[in-house]
Design a protein around this motif. Structure first.
Motif, mmCIF file in Angstrom:
data_model
loop_
_atom_site.group_PDB
_atom_site.id
_atom_site.type_symbol
_atom_site.label_atom_id
_atom_site.label_comp_id
_atom_site.label_asym_id
_atom_site.label_seq_id
_atom_site.Cartn_x
_atom_site.Cartn_y
_atom_site.Cartn_z
ATOM 1 N N PHE A 52 10.446 -4.208 14.004
ATOM 2 C CA PHE A 52 9.901 -2.778 13.560
ATOM 3 C C PHE A 52 10.507 -2.217 12.586
ATOM 4 N N GLN A 53 9.865 -1.033 11.988
ATOM 5 C CA GLN A 53 10.418 -0.100 10.949
ATOM 6 C C GLN A 53 11.430 0.793 11.382
ATOM 7 N N GLU A 54 11.234 1.369 12.608
ATOM 8 C CA GLU A 54 11.967 2.373 13.263
ATOM 9 C C GLU A 54 12.455 1.788 14.449
ATOM 10 N N LEU A 107 5.669 -4.457 2.762
ATOM 11 C CA LEU A 107 6.722 -4.189 1.893
ATOM 12 C C LEU A 107 6.538 -3.265 0.951
ATOM 13 N N HIS A 108 7.466 -2.212 0.563
ATOM 14 C CA HIS A 108 7.272 -1.174 -0.420
ATOM 15 C C HIS A 108 7.587 -1.617 -1.849
ATOM 16 N N ASP A 109 8.442 -2.869 -1.828
ATOM 17 C CA ASP A 109 8.977 -3.318 -3.009
ATOM 18 C C ASP A 109 7.798 -4.334 -3.481
ATOM 19 N N GLY A 132 0.888 -1.229 0.041
ATOM 20 C CA GLY A 132 -0.125 -0.095 0.135
ATOM 21 C C GLY A 132 0.971 1.087 0.005
ATOM 22 N N PRO A 133 0.432 2.358 -0.275
ATOM 23 C CA PRO A 133 1.140 3.595 -0.531
ATOM 24 C C PRO A 133 1.459 4.147 1.010
ATOM 25 N N ASN A 134 2.307 5.117 0.957
ATOM 26 C CA ASN A 134 2.595 5.901 2.368
ATOM 27 C C ASN A 134 1.290 6.127 2.962
ATOM 28 N N GLY A 135 1.194 5.992 4.405
ATOM 29 C CA GLY A 135 0.064 6.323 5.230
ATOM 30 C C GLY A 135 -1.159 5.493 4.948
ATOM 31 N N ALA A 136 -1.093 4.597 3.983
ATOM 32 C CA ALA A 136 -2.466 3.654 4.037
ATOM 33 C C ALA A 136 -2.783 2.806 5.195
ATOM 34 N N GLY A 137 -1.814 2.627 6.155
ATOM 35 C CA GLY A 137 -1.854 2.049 7.226
ATOM 36 C C GLY A 137 -1.441 0.610 7.637
ATOM 37 N N LYS A 138 -0.243 0.624 6.752
ATOM 38 C CA LYS A 138 0.498 -0.830 6.883
ATOM 39 C C LYS A 138 0.983 -1.034 8.149
ATOM 40 N N THR A 139 1.718 -0.027 8.799
ATOM 41 C CA THR A 139 2.382 -0.183 9.969
ATOM 42 C C THR A 139 1.200 -0.457 11.193
HETATM 43 N N1 LIG Z 1 -0.030 8.496 16.589
HETATM 44 C C1 LIG Z 1 -0.474 9.108 15.560
HETATM 45 N N2 LIG Z 1 -1.211 10.127 15.442
HETATM 46 C C2 LIG Z 1 -1.777 10.795 14.534
HETATM 47 N N3 LIG Z 1 -1.848 10.256 13.177
HETATM 48 C C3 LIG Z 1 -1.077 8.765 13.160
HETATM 49 C C4 LIG Z 1 -0.283 8.312 14.265
HETATM 50 N N4 LIG Z 1 -0.061 7.176 13.865
HETATM 51 C C5 LIG Z 1 -0.264 7.003 12.604
HETATM 52 N N5 LIG Z 1 -0.944 8.148 12.330
HETATM 53 C C6 LIG Z 1 -1.445 8.246 10.635
HETATM 54 O O1 LIG Z 1 -1.956 7.048 10.347
HETATM 55 C C7 LIG Z 1 -1.909 6.758 8.968
HETATM 56 C C8 LIG Z 1 -1.254 5.458 8.688
HETATM 57 O O2 LIG Z 1 0.051 5.238 9.372
HETATM 58 P P1 LIG Z 1 0.913 4.157 9.022
HETATM 59 O O3 LIG Z 1 2.346 4.407 9.746
HETATM 60 O O4 LIG Z 1 0.205 3.019 9.318
HETATM 61 O O5 LIG Z 1 1.019 4.099 7.550
HETATM 62 P P2 LIG Z 1 2.064 2.933 6.501
HETATM 63 O O6 LIG Z 1 1.027 2.535 5.683
HETATM 64 O O7 LIG Z 1 2.817 2.222 7.345
HETATM 65 O O8 LIG Z 1 2.914 4.189 5.776
HETATM 66 P P3 LIG Z 1 4.228 4.159 5.395
HETATM 67 O O9 LIG Z 1 4.345 3.450 4.007
HETATM 68 O O10 LIG Z 1 4.643 5.809 5.093
HETATM 69 O O11 LIG Z 1 5.059 3.409 6.283
HETATM 70 C C9 LIG Z 1 -0.768 7.891 8.653
HETATM 71 O O12 LIG Z 1 -1.637 8.974 7.849
HETATM 72 C C10 LIG Z 1 -0.131 8.243 9.790
HETATM 73 O O13 LIG Z 1 0.048 9.866 9.880
#
Ligand SMILES: Nc1ncnc2c1ncn2[C@@H]1O[C@H](COP(=O)(O)OP(=O)(O)OP(=O)(O)O)[C@@H](O)[C@H]1O
Length: 256
Positions: free
Chosen positions: A83-85, A196-198, A36-43
């Motif tokens: 973890f990612q970070e 995965l991003h790749d 999924g793209p950045n911010g989709a909610g994968k983490t």
């Molecule tokens: N503690 C928080 N407070 C506010 N917003 C949050 C918090 N944690 C996550 N988010 C938001 O929730 C959304 C999903 O975050 P998440 O880290 O799950 O995305 P991701 O798909 O893993 O992104 P990436 O590919 O950039 O790692 C993002 O828009 C992020 O900014």
């Protein structure tokens, strides 16, 4: 092993209303990739599956038990998370860090045994970082640190591996080595679930895929059903060219 099950699960992405109900089980021997793209909610999904974040609805189960009601020690004997970070501010050596993987198996205040040290050393060797055993983790390169994090979970010996971008910072050789390690763990009866991003790493190594869209929509299933160019283009908002390499699809971003 106790399979990891998302049961009527809705992940809690801050600021995003609603969210799709997810129902899937990560079975023994399977390798799942989350795309999924950045911010989709994968983490967020990964941390919810690890029991580190409460879901908005539904529950995560390990076998027939709800993760929320289980003792963390029991959970960490079964689930490992890369973890990612990482914030390795605590001054620890590489070997001391890998030994943290043994903690779920020790009783409180019990010291690591010779066998634990042997398991940690073998894990470092497997990840090609044994020569760094006495170095402080804070002095390592990004890729070395990533391999130590994976070695720590290898020393933990969980049945189910959760990984957030395991190929981060890794050169091509070590990316393949890590994917081979995860495939071997799955072959030994473990389960793997990783973000995965790749796209091409996912296409090459995963047998199941979960696509997570920025609006909270999700779909999942066997990889061959998910690797549909039109769906992937919508996922990433990016036109793709699909080429065939050794009978498998490889996705390349189109220039226009
Ligand atoms: N503690 C928080 N407070 C506010 N917003 C949050 C918090 N944690 C996550 N988010 C938001 O929730 C959304 C999903 O975050 P998440 O880290 O799950 O995305 P991701 O798909 O893993 O992104 P990436 O590919 O950039 O790692 C993002 O828009 C992020 O900014």
């Amino acid at each position: 092993m106790n399979p990891l099950n998302a049961h009527n699960l809705v992940i809690d992405v801050p600021g995003r209303p609603g969210g799709q109900v997810m129902d899937f089980t990560v079975e023994k021997g399977q390798i799942w990739g989350v795309l999924g793209p950045n911010g989709a909610g994968k983490t967020t999904l990964l941390h919810t599956l690890a029991g580190l974040r409460p879901p908005r609805a539904g529950e995560v189960r390990l076998g027939s038990s709800s993760l929320a009601g289980m003792k963390r020690r029991i959970v960490s004997q079964q689930l490992g998370l890369v973890f990612q970070e990482r914030h390795d501010e605590f001054p620890a050596t590489v070997l001391e860090t890998a030994l943290i993987g043994r903690h779920p198996w020790l009783s409180p205040w019990q010291m690591e045994s010779g066998e634990d040290i042997e398991i940690a050393e073998q894990a470092l060797k497997r990840l090609d970082v044994a020569h760094l055993a006495d170095r402080l983790v804070s002095t390592l390169s990004g890729g070395e640190r990533q391999r130590v994090a994976i070695a720590t979970v290898l020393a933990q010996k969980p049945d189910t591996w959760l990984l957030d971008e395991p190929s981060n910072h890794l050169d091509l050789h070590h990316q393949v080595a890590v994917m081979q390690l995860l495939k071997a763990r799955a072959g030994d009866g473990c389960a793997v679930f990783m973000c995965l991003h790749d796209l091409n790493l996912a296409a090459r190594w995963c047998d199941h895929l979960l696509l997570l869209f920025p609006n909270g929509e999700a779909c999942w299933g066997p990889a061959e059903n998910m690797l549909v160019p039109s769906a992937l283009e919508r996922l990433y908002n990016q036109t793709l060219v699909t080429v065939d390499v050794d009978g498998a699809p490889v996705f390349v971003p189109a220039q226009v």
